[in-house]
Scaffold this motif. Sequence first.
Motif, PDB file in Angstrom:
ATOM      1  N   SER A  71      37.113  47.489  44.937  1.00  0.00           N
ATOM      2  CA  SER A  71      37.775  46.362  44.285  1.00  0.00           C
ATOM      3  C   SER A  71      36.716  45.520  43.581  1.00  0.00           C
ATOM      4  O   SER A  71      35.828  44.945  44.230  1.00  0.00           O
ATOM      5  CB  SER A  71      38.535  45.523  45.323  1.00  0.00           C
ATOM      6  N   VAL A  72      36.795  45.449  42.259  1.00  0.00           N
ATOM      7  CA  VAL A  72      35.762  44.753  41.478  1.00  0.00           C
ATOM      8  C   VAL A  72      35.652  43.294  41.889  1.00  0.00           C
ATOM      9  O   VAL A  72      34.550  42.719  41.952  1.00  0.00           O
ATOM     10  CB  VAL A  72      36.079  44.881  39.969  1.00  0.00           C
ATOM     11  N   ASP A  73      36.785  42.675  42.198  1.00  0.00           N
ATOM     12  CA  ASP A  73      36.770  41.243  42.532  1.00  0.00           C
ATOM     13  C   ASP A  73      35.988  40.941  43.796  1.00  0.00           C
ATOM     14  O   ASP A  73      35.620  39.785  44.042  1.00  0.00           O
ATOM     15  CB  ASP A  73      38.209  40.738  42.693  1.00  0.00           C
ATOM     16  N   THR A  74      35.724  41.966  44.619  1.00  0.00           N
ATOM     17  CA  THR A  74      35.016  41.712  45.877  1.00  0.00           C
ATOM     18  C   THR A  74      33.524  42.004  45.791  1.00  0.00           C
ATOM     19  O   THR A  74      32.799  41.808  46.767  1.00  0.00           O
ATOM     20  CB  THR A  74      35.620  42.565  47.011  1.00  0.00           C
ATOM     21  N   LEU A  91      30.924  40.744  43.458  1.00  0.00           N
ATOM     22  CA  LEU A  91      30.012  39.604  43.284  1.00  0.00           C
ATOM     23  C   LEU A  91      29.995  38.663  44.478  1.00  0.00           C
ATOM     24  O   LEU A  91      28.914  38.195  44.868  1.00  0.00           O
ATOM     25  CB  LEU A  91      30.366  38.856  41.999  1.00  0.00           C
ATOM     26  N   PRO A  92      31.127  38.356  45.117  1.00  0.00           N
ATOM     27  CA  PRO A  92      31.046  37.479  46.296  1.00  0.00           C
ATOM     28  C   PRO A  92      30.226  38.066  47.441  1.00  0.00           C
ATOM     29  O   PRO A  92      29.793  37.334  48.336  1.00  0.00           O
ATOM     30  CB  PRO A  92      32.517  37.313  46.712  1.00  0.00           C
TER      31      PRO A  92
END
Length: 250
Positions: A238-241, A243-244
């Motif tokens: 999942s790309v959204d996970t 950078l965090p």
Amino acid sequence: IVVIFNRPVVPLAALDEQRALPQPLTLTPPVAGSGEWLNTSIYIFRPSEPLQAGQRYEARVAAGLRDTTGAVMDADCGWSFTVAQPIVKAIAPAPGTTGVDLRQPISITFSQPMNRASAEAAFSIEPAVRGTFRWGAETVEMTDAGQMPVSPSRGEVMAFVPDEDYQRGVTYRVTVRASATARAGSGALREQASGVFTTIPLPAVLDTEPRDGAVNYPASQDVFLGAGVNIRFSAPISVDTILPNLRFEP
């Protein structure tokens, strides 16, 4: 089923005149179908239903048949043949496949139509997975070295559709036992078929660029100042996970 004589037996005839010509072939056990003369010396019998899988047939052309000159065949001509048992032609995912999706259906391609209840009962997957079966047809064109016209043989595909996810990173074994029988006749699979596949693993970092421990660019040509950082994962992420969860020190 083709019978080739060594000389002309019937005169040339139109299709609507075929009924008046001799039908020389007898099969045991009996087979429903129709015969025709391809030319004056070649007779073809076409079954109206599939022959029985695994069945041995006795074929006979009786003595007394006359050729176009009046000469008589003075002895019976007999032979026998056995119909092929079904086989599993292919399993998909192909044996040895890795990275299989967690809801990937499994397809079993048989060489001929099957008794579906027996084929489903002969199927197993380990570790066990709940699922349902679906069926479809497959047409396979048969060839003949003698240039005789032949009819297509129809195979069949059984699909197992999982009702739940496979486990991640687990190797599954699919088996179709030899107890599965053909639709026509009682012939069972010639042999058991099986294959294994491995599902998508839990996510992990496989490698990075620059690689771990790279130092001293440009002498070592390891690290280019200002270059990006590439991270290769073992599974779709999942790309959204990303950078965090990515940190640089310093």
